[in-house]
Design an enzyme around this catalytic site. Sequence first.
Site, PDB file in Angstrom:
ATOM      1  N   ARG A 175     -10.006 -26.781  19.462  1.00 46.99           N
ATOM      2  CA  ARG A 175     -10.838 -26.861  18.366  1.00 46.99           C
ATOM      3  C   ARG A 175     -12.352 -27.431  18.533  1.00 46.99           C
ATOM      4  NH1 ARG A 175      -7.217 -24.873  17.234  1.00 46.99           N
ATOM      5  NH2 ARG A 175      -5.282 -25.526  16.200  1.00 46.99           N
ATOM      6  N   SER A 225      -4.325 -30.124   9.139  1.00 47.68           N
ATOM      7  CA  SER A 225      -3.977 -31.316  10.022  1.00 47.68           C
ATOM      8  C   SER A 225      -5.242 -32.408  10.067  1.00 47.68           C
ATOM      9  CB  SER A 225      -3.709 -30.952  11.394  1.00 47.68           C
ATOM     10  OG  SER A 225      -2.610 -30.091  11.299  1.00 47.68           O
ATOM     11  N   GLU A 295      -9.735 -34.180  13.385  1.00 49.30           N
ATOM     12  CA  GLU A 295     -10.176 -32.786  13.347  1.00 49.30           C
ATOM     13  C   GLU A 295     -11.013 -32.528  12.209  1.00 49.30           C
ATOM     14  OE1 GLU A 295      -6.899 -30.022  14.024  1.00 49.30           O
ATOM     15  OE2 GLU A 295      -7.787 -28.698  12.880  1.00 49.30           O
TER      16      GLU A 295
HETATM   17  C1  LIG Z   1      -3.760 -26.072   4.261  1.00 49.73           C
HETATM   18  C2  LIG Z   1      -4.573 -25.987   5.608  1.00 49.73           C
HETATM   19  C3  LIG Z   1      -3.930 -25.531   6.684  1.00 49.73           C
HETATM   20  C4  LIG Z   1      -4.632 -25.375   7.674  1.00 49.73           C
HETATM   21  N1  LIG Z   1      -4.137 -24.931   8.923  1.00 49.73           N
HETATM   22  C5  LIG Z   1      -4.825 -24.584  10.022  1.00 49.73           C
HETATM   23  C6  LIG Z   1      -4.303 -23.945  11.357  1.00 49.73           C
HETATM   24  O1  LIG Z   1      -3.140 -23.689  11.322  1.00 49.73           O
HETATM   25  N2  LIG Z   1      -5.291 -23.994  12.403  1.00 49.73           N
HETATM   26  C7  LIG Z   1      -6.440 -24.479  12.337  1.00 49.73           C
HETATM   27  O2  LIG Z   1      -6.780 -24.118  13.438  1.00 49.73           O
HETATM   28  N3  LIG Z   1      -6.907 -25.015  11.292  1.00 49.73           N
HETATM   29  C8  LIG Z   1      -6.221 -25.049  10.118  1.00 49.73           C
HETATM   30  N4  LIG Z   1      -6.821 -25.644   9.106  1.00 49.73           N
HETATM   31  C9  LIG Z   1      -8.085 -26.249   9.110  1.00 49.73           C
HETATM   32  C10 LIG Z   1      -9.167 -25.029   8.678  1.00 49.73           C
HETATM   33  O3  LIG Z   1      -8.795 -24.040   7.824  1.00 49.73           O
HETATM   34  C11 LIG Z   1      -9.981 -24.491   9.974  1.00 49.73           C
HETATM   35  O4  LIG Z   1     -10.603 -25.434  10.934  1.00 49.73           O
HETATM   36  C12 LIG Z   1     -11.171 -23.507   9.639  1.00 49.73           C
HETATM   37  O5  LIG Z   1     -11.361 -22.698  10.836  1.00 49.73           O
HETATM   38  C13 LIG Z   1     -12.356 -24.120   8.929  1.00 49.73           C
HETATM   39  O6  LIG Z   1     -13.070 -23.050   8.468  1.00 49.73           O
HETATM   40  P1  LIG Z   1     -13.933 -23.574   7.213  1.00 49.73           P
HETATM   41  O7  LIG Z   1     -14.892 -21.886   6.909  1.00 49.73           O
HETATM   42  O8  LIG Z   1     -13.440 -23.845   5.930  1.00 49.73           O
HETATM   43  O9  LIG Z   1     -14.972 -24.283   7.994  1.00 49.73           O
HETATM   44  P2  LIG Z   1     -15.654 -25.705   7.075  1.00 49.73           P
HETATM   45  O10 LIG Z   1     -14.559 -26.506   6.835  1.00 49.73           O
HETATM   46  O11 LIG Z   1     -16.763 -25.349   6.157  1.00 49.73           O
HETATM   47  O12 LIG Z   1     -16.489 -26.021   8.399  1.00 49.73           O
HETATM   48  C14 LIG Z   1     -15.872 -26.732   9.479  1.00 49.73           C
HETATM   49  C15 LIG Z   1     -16.741 -27.176  10.599  1.00 49.73           C
HETATM   50  O13 LIG Z   1     -17.242 -25.598  11.199  1.00 49.73           O
HETATM   51  C16 LIG Z   1     -18.706 -25.566  10.912  1.00 49.73           C
HETATM   52  N5  LIG Z   1     -18.904 -23.906  10.454  1.00 49.73           N
HETATM   53  C17 LIG Z   1     -18.407 -23.402   9.373  1.00 49.73           C
HETATM   54  N6  LIG Z   1     -18.935 -22.185   9.026  1.00 49.73           N
HETATM   55  C18 LIG Z   1     -19.730 -21.904  10.253  1.00 49.73           C
HETATM   56  C19 LIG Z   1     -20.577 -21.082  10.517  1.00 49.73           C
HETATM   57  N7  LIG Z   1     -20.711 -19.814   9.927  1.00 49.73           N
HETATM   58  N8  LIG Z   1     -21.250 -21.211  11.818  1.00 49.73           N
HETATM   59  C20 LIG Z   1     -21.319 -22.304  12.446  1.00 49.73           C
HETATM   60  N9  LIG Z   1     -20.595 -23.387  12.230  1.00 49.73           N
HETATM   61  C21 LIG Z   1     -19.770 -23.255  10.868  1.00 49.73           C
HETATM   62  C22 LIG Z   1     -18.938 -26.502  10.069  1.00 49.73           C
HETATM   63  O14 LIG Z   1     -20.289 -26.794  10.047  1.00 49.73           O
HETATM   64  C23 LIG Z   1     -18.179 -27.537  10.388  1.00 49.73           C
HETATM   65  O15 LIG Z   1     -18.474 -28.258  11.252  1.00 49.73           O
HETATM   66  C24 LIG Z   1      -6.029 -25.755   7.797  1.00 49.73           C
HETATM   67  C25 LIG Z   1      -6.921 -26.349   6.707  1.00 49.73           C
HETATM   68  C26 LIG Z   1      -6.031 -26.383   5.480  1.00 49.73           C
HETATM   69  C27 LIG Z   1      -6.546 -26.927   4.300  1.00 49.73           C
END
Ligand SMILES: Cc1cc2nc3c(=O)[nH]c(=O)nc-3n(C[C@H](O)[C@H](O)[C@H](O)COP(=O)(O)OP(=O)(O)OC[C@H]3O[C@@H](n4cnc5c(N)ncnc54)[C@H](O)[C@@H]3O)c2cc1C
Length: 420
Positions: A175, A225, A295
Amino acid sequence: MEHICDELKKLNGRLNIKTDVSMKEYTTFKAGGRAACLVEPYDAASLSDIVKLCREKDIDYYVLGNGSNVLFADDGYDGLIIHIGADMADMTADGDIITAGAGASLPSLSSYAASKGLSGLEFASGIPGSTGGAVAMNAGAYGGEIKDVIVYAEVCDIYGNISRLCADELELGYRSSIIQKKDYIVCSACFKLNAGDIKTIREKMSDYNNRRREKQPLSYPSAGSTFKRPAGYFAGQLIEQCGLKGYTSGGAMVSEKHAGFVINKKDASAKDILDVIAHVKDTVYKNTGVMLETEVKIVGKENTLNIITFGYKYEKPPVCDMMIDVRSLPNPYYVDELKDKTGNDDDVYDYVMSSKEAEECIKKIKEDILEYVKKEKRLPIVGIGCTGGRHRSVTIARALKDSLLKEEYTVNLKHRDIDK
Ligand SMILES: Cc1cc2nc3c(=O)[nH]c(=O)nc-3n(C[C@H](O)[C@H](O)[C@H](O)COP(=O)(O)OP(=O)(O)OC[C@H]3O[C@@H](n4cnc5c(N)ncnc54)[C@H](O)[C@@H]3O)c2cc1C
C-alpha cells in the site's frame, strides 16, 4: 477560492470546474465536508497546466481518483481538488500490453483485459478504485497486486513536468509507492499481461467477486479495509478478538460482517468515523500491543500538517508556528556534483540522510510536533530552514513527510525558495 476558479477558466475553457462541492458525492464513505473547488483534467497536458498554475499562484491541491480510500473531514478542504476521473479513462490494448488512463476504473480495466483474453488483472475486478489511485496505493487482493503487472506509469511531478517511471522506479510496496512520497500524479499506466482463456479469466473474476460479497459489507458505504495489515497479524481478526464488532459511534460502526471495515451505517459524519477509528486503535493497542495504522487517507484542515521549507538568507516565513533550523547538517552545496541539485533529487537526499544528525533531527522534530499538538490541540505550521532553502531543508521535509505518512496526517509540503 473564487479566484482559482476564474484562473482555471482563463487557463483552459474546456476544463470541467465545480465550486463548493460535497465530498460525500466523490467518496465511497459518503461522508465528510465540502471542497472549495474541484477540477477535472482531461489529459496529461491539461493536468500539467493545472499543477503549474497552482504552483505559480500558491494554491494547495489534493489529487482524487474514485475516492474509495479517502475520508474528508467534516470541515472540508479549502484548496483545489484535482479529480482524475472519466475524462482520463481511455484504455487501449496492443498484444499483451494494456495502457489505461489514470481515471479508468479498476473493474472496467479488469473487464477490458478479460475481453481481450488477457490474464493478470483479475484480482482488480472488485476493487472500486481508479487506475491512478491503484498505482499510488499499489492496490492488491487475492494474491495479486499492481506491482506484479505494471510496466510503467506516466506521471506529473509537483512542477508540472510529465515523465515515465518504470516499475522499479515506482517503489511499489505494501500500500505504498513513490507516488505518495513525492506527490506525483499518475496520468496513465501500462500493464503487461499474459494471454489466457477468456472463460477461465471471467470465472476467476466472478469467484473473487463472490468471495467479496460473502465476506465484505458491500451494501454499506465504506473505504474497504480501514487499517493496514500489521506484520504477522490480520487487522480484522485483532479487532474481532477485542470484541469490537458492532462498536458504534453516531452513524459509524465496525462492521458485524468484517471487523476490518468501518462502515457508514446511517448518515455518519466524518467525526463519527474518526471516533470509531480512534477507539479501535486505542482498544487494540491496549489489549494486544499492536498499533494499527490506517490505510484510509484522512484529509482535512485538522489532519493536515503544513511544512514550509525556506532559506535563512531570505526572510523567515512569518506564518510558521515552529521553526526548525537544519543548518548544522552536512551541506550538499559544497559537493560539486550536488551543488546545482535540490533535496528533491535522490542523491542529495541520500547524502543528507546518511548522517546520524539527520536521523536525530527527524526524531526531534516529531517529538516537538507531538508536544505542540498536546499543548495547542492543533497541528503547527512547521518551517524548516537551511541557508538557501534548496538542499537540507527540502531533504528533511521529505524525510519527515515519509515518516509521518504512517500516522493519520496528510502532509502538505511547500518549498518556498527551491527555485531561487
Ligand atoms: C468496498 C471496498 C473494497 C476495497 N477492496 C480493496 C482491495 O481488495 N485491495 C485494495 O488494495 N484496496 C481496496 N479498497 C481500497 C481502494 O479501492 C484502493 O486503495 C484503490 O486503489 C483507491 O483508488 P481510488 O482511485 O479510489 O483512490 P482515492 O481514494 O481517490 O485516493 C487514494 C490515494 O491515492 C491518491 N491518488 C488517487 N488518484 C491518484 C492519481 N491519479 N495519481 C496520484 N495519486 C492518486 C490520492 O491522493 C490518495 O492519497 C477497497 C475499497 C472499498 C470501498
